[in-house]
Design a protein around this motif. Sequence first.
Motif, mmCIF file in Angstrom:
data_model
loop_
_atom_site.group_PDB
_atom_site.id
_atom_site.type_symbol
_atom_site.label_atom_id
_atom_site.label_comp_id
_atom_site.label_asym_id
_atom_site.label_seq_id
_atom_site.Cartn_x
_atom_site.Cartn_y
_atom_site.Cartn_z
ATOM 1 N N VAL A 1 0.607 -1.341 0.214
ATOM 2 C CA VAL A 1 0.233 -0.230 0.125
ATOM 3 C C VAL A 1 0.954 1.087 0.021
ATOM 4 O O VAL A 1 0.598 2.678 -0.791
ATOM 5 C CB VAL A 1 -0.370 0.055 1.112
ATOM 6 C CG1 VAL A 1 -1.602 1.181 1.066
ATOM 7 C CG2 VAL A 1 -2.078 -1.245 1.350
ATOM 8 N N THR A 2 1.612 1.544 1.189
ATOM 9 C CA THR A 2 2.775 2.205 0.854
ATOM 10 C C THR A 2 4.011 2.575 0.476
ATOM 11 O O THR A 2 4.757 3.246 0.434
ATOM 12 C CB THR A 2 3.465 3.018 2.849
ATOM 13 O OG1 THR A 2 3.877 1.759 3.160
ATOM 14 C CG2 THR A 2 1.487 2.704 3.147
ATOM 15 N N ASN A 3 4.545 1.063 0.532
ATOM 16 C CA ASN A 3 5.756 1.680 -0.553
ATOM 17 C C ASN A 3 6.901 1.318 0.175
ATOM 18 O O ASN A 3 8.281 1.815 -0.609
ATOM 19 C CB ASN A 3 6.093 1.652 -2.177
ATOM 20 C CG ASN A 3 7.239 1.396 -2.468
ATOM 21 O OD1 ASN A 3 7.301 0.542 -3.014
ATOM 22 N ND2 ASN A 3 7.453 2.632 -3.496
ATOM 23 N N GLY A 4 6.682 1.794 1.039
ATOM 24 C CA GLY A 4 8.321 1.614 2.734
ATOM 25 C C GLY A 4 7.934 2.410 3.132
ATOM 26 O O GLY A 4 6.731 3.531 3.514
ATOM 27 N N TYR A 5 9.169 3.374 3.663
ATOM 28 C CA TYR A 5 9.366 4.299 4.675
ATOM 29 C C TYR A 5 10.531 5.366 4.122
ATOM 30 O O TYR A 5 11.309 4.750 3.428
ATOM 31 C CB TYR A 5 10.030 4.275 5.816
ATOM 32 C CG TYR A 5 8.425 2.930 7.046
ATOM 33 C CD1 TYR A 5 7.844 2.856 7.726
ATOM 34 C CD2 TYR A 5 8.357 1.446 6.401
ATOM 35 C CE1 TYR A 5 6.958 2.325 8.521
ATOM 36 C CE2 TYR A 5 8.717 0.876 7.229
ATOM 37 C CZ TYR A 5 7.710 0.518 7.545
ATOM 38 O OH TYR A 5 6.301 0.026 8.620
ATOM 39 N N ARG A 6 10.211 6.199 4.626
ATOM 40 C CA ARG A 6 10.936 7.436 3.929
ATOM 41 C C ARG A 6 11.827 7.364 4.791
ATOM 42 O O ARG A 6 12.765 7.834 4.755
ATOM 43 C CB ARG A 6 10.846 8.949 3.899
ATOM 44 C CG ARG A 6 9.176 9.277 2.772
ATOM 45 C CD ARG A 6 9.031 10.243 3.071
ATOM 46 N NE ARG A 6 7.704 11.162 1.671
ATOM 47 C CZ ARG A 6 7.503 11.275 1.339
ATOM 48 N NH1 ARG A 6 7.623 13.121 1.772
ATOM 49 N NH2 ARG A 6 6.295 11.669 0.441
#
Length: 246
Positions: A207-212
């Motif tokens: 859904v989010t493609n991970g973390y910044r």
Amino acid sequence: MFARSRPSFQATAQAAKASLRAARVVASDETGVRIEGTNAQHWVFHCKDAVVHQPDYSRAARVVHETMGGHVPEVWISDRYSAQQSHGHRHQTCLAHLARDTAFALEHGEDDLPLRFQLWFGRVFDFARAISTFAASTVASKKRKFDKQLAGLLCAPTSCDLAQKLQAKIGRARDQLLTFCDYPGEVDVTNNTSERKLRPWVIQRKVTNGYRAMWAAQAEADVRTTVDTARLKGANPFQVIASVLA
């Protein structure tokens, strides 16, 4: 929100990690995740009293060593990935993974040996589900019987490449297949519980493609560690979060 609440969840996550480092039986698994635009890993470790989520850029055994803090449990449960080997005095390999390899060899191979392995795994799974109902002498007898049957399968002649590879793969894990028999009701025959605990992360990744940022991944891991550990005791996740933030 994560930044403000992070210290509170760090404390509860550390408490969960302390329980993990005293556990007799530990299971682990990992899955890929994107952090700061690069490929990373999300690890999960759990025992009967705690669940610990740990993001890291590495998939190496170093993550296990750092998480466990030098503690060596009696039994470690995992798949056959090399970084998850040799962390306990004994090891239980996930039989579900080997059963899937067996199903593939049965479907694409040209020999009946995979079918014989599949039947063996089926009998072991049936026994594992009911192991707590058997007397210790019965469990020991069953283990000897399974081991004898396995020995016959591992030395059975076959000209099929897939069957030979399956034999070799199962043979390398032979000493780790029936460990659960020595710990009835305490050691699972599969690592499916670890995979289920990773499933929310897999969904989030899609859904989010991970973390910044790594701090955000660690902050969420601390929240999930807190909630999943509390769930082991039957606690309500919302109430747990509210209690930590109070």
